[in-house]
Design a protein around this motif. Sequence first.
Motif, PDB file in Angstrom:
ATOM      1  N   PRO A  91     -10.187   4.687   6.788  1.00 39.60           N
ATOM      2  CA  PRO A  91      -8.891   4.861   6.138  1.00 39.60           C
ATOM      3  C   PRO A  91      -8.661   3.920   4.960  1.00 39.60           C
ATOM      4  CG  PRO A  91      -8.645   3.930   8.340  1.00 39.60           C
ATOM      5  CD  PRO A  91     -10.056   4.390   8.222  1.00 39.60           C
ATOM      6  N   ALA A  92      -9.257   2.732   4.995  1.00 36.14           N
ATOM      7  CA  ALA A  92      -9.109   1.826   3.857  1.00 36.14           C
ATOM      8  C   ALA A  92      -9.813   2.376   2.626  1.00 36.14           C
ATOM      9  CB  ALA A  92      -9.656   0.437   4.203  1.00 36.14           C
ATOM     10  N   ALA A 190     -10.857  -3.468  -3.504  1.00 38.49           N
ATOM     11  CA  ALA A 190      -9.713  -3.463  -4.412  1.00 38.49           C
ATOM     12  C   ALA A 190      -8.402  -3.748  -3.685  1.00 38.49           C
ATOM     13  CB  ALA A 190      -9.619  -2.114  -5.122  1.00 38.49           C
ATOM     14  N   LEU A 191      -8.429  -3.843  -2.350  1.00 38.64           N
ATOM     15  CA  LEU A 191      -7.216  -4.074  -1.580  1.00 38.64           C
ATOM     16  C   LEU A 191      -6.963  -5.560  -1.380  1.00 38.64           C
ATOM     17  CD1 LEU A 191      -7.493  -1.433   1.290  1.00 38.64           C
ATOM     18  CD2 LEU A 191      -6.002  -1.348  -0.709  1.00 38.64           C
ATOM     19  N   ALA A 198      -0.508  -3.847   5.407  1.00 37.17           N
ATOM     20  CA  ALA A 198       0.511  -2.794   5.334  1.00 37.17           C
ATOM     21  C   ALA A 198      -0.076  -1.447   5.748  1.00 37.17           C
ATOM     22  CB  ALA A 198       1.080  -2.719   3.918  1.00 37.17           C
ATOM     23  N   LEU A 199      -1.325  -1.193   5.364  1.00 37.35           N
ATOM     24  CA  LEU A 199      -1.990   0.049   5.756  1.00 37.35           C
ATOM     25  C   LEU A 199      -2.156   0.109   7.272  1.00 37.35           C
ATOM     26  CD1 LEU A 199      -3.509   2.679   5.098  1.00 37.35           C
ATOM     27  CD2 LEU A 199      -5.584   1.291   4.786  1.00 37.35           C
ATOM     28  N   SER A 205       1.867   3.024  13.121  1.00 36.43           N
ATOM     29  CA  SER A 205       3.188   3.623  13.254  1.00 36.43           C
ATOM     30  C   SER A 205       3.114   5.143  13.226  1.00 36.43           C
ATOM     31  CB  SER A 205       4.101   3.123  12.136  1.00 36.43           C
ATOM     32  OG  SER A 205       5.344   3.783  12.153  1.00 36.43           O
ATOM     33  N   GLU A 206       2.325   5.701  12.304  1.00 34.62           N
ATOM     34  CA  GLU A 206       2.220   7.148  12.153  1.00 34.62           C
ATOM     35  C   GLU A 206       1.448   7.799  13.295  1.00 34.62           C
ATOM     36  OE1 GLU A 206       3.232   9.447   9.574  1.00 34.62           O
ATOM     37  OE2 GLU A 206       4.601   7.807   9.107  1.00 34.62           O
ATOM     38  N   LEU A 207       0.404   7.143  13.744  1.00 38.58           N
ATOM     39  CA  LEU A 207      -0.523   7.786  14.685  1.00 38.58           C
ATOM     40  C   LEU A 207      -0.324   7.381  16.137  1.00 38.58           C
ATOM     41  CD1 LEU A 207      -3.800   7.619  12.575  1.00 38.58           C
ATOM     42  CD2 LEU A 207      -2.481   9.668  13.128  1.00 38.58           C
ATOM     43  N   GLY A 208       0.312   6.246  16.384  1.00 31.18           N
ATOM     44  CA  GLY A 208       0.494   5.803  17.758  1.00 31.18           C
ATOM     45  C   GLY A 208      -0.839   5.698  18.483  1.00 31.18           C
TER      46      GLY A 208
END
Length: 221
Positions: A91-92, A190-191, A198-199, A205-208
């Motif tokens: 995901p990153a 680059a992050l 934050a990601l 939060s979105e996926l639980g």
Amino acid sequence: MSEFRNGHAPFPETLVISAERSGLNLVRHACEVLSGRRTPGKVHLVKDGPLLFHRTHYAGHRGPPVGPFAPLFNADGSTSYAKALLLLRDPAESFVRAFDKNLVAMKQYCRNIQLFDAFPGEKLVVSYDDLVSSDESLRTIFGFLGIAAAFDPAKMDWIRKDGVAWYDRNQPSGSQTRGDPGLLKAHQSALALEERQALAIFLRSELGPLAPAYLARWNFG
């Protein structure tokens, strides 16, 4: 669904779900070279014949399959597919490469996982890491798509190199990691630390509970 041409169903039984830049072009290249079957999207190598599968960048799409979008579930909650394949990238990496570091846009990445997880048919998850690093992942995909006999490991080195060359010719951004397993984390450099944190918060939060189930290998579980 019951009408067949040349021994193949005109409506594919499989939907391939992948965010952009998650390895679908390699899958398409290998499938078309080795099986001679047409895959969806802009003409790759094979121009004619029924599609081997449908594809989508967003499994929540509504309406008929068009371009890079097809619905995994219809409006009434049914599905037109017997199988679903999810190509999942770190995901990153996707956050930077496909979604321009936009957390709102990453909802699409999460929704793909949620809908795939809810799919009642036969399912397969293949990571971009394994797709780049191992021929076994492609062998597994060929089996899942019903073309196992077409897989030829002796041709894979050439197919990978030729696939990168095709991508360079046909995609504006070109191949940035060149199919090199050593560059699997290249984009996330680059992050900033705060962006990665934050990601992680956003994904959990979105996926639980789906976050550890699908993303633990990248430390986002």
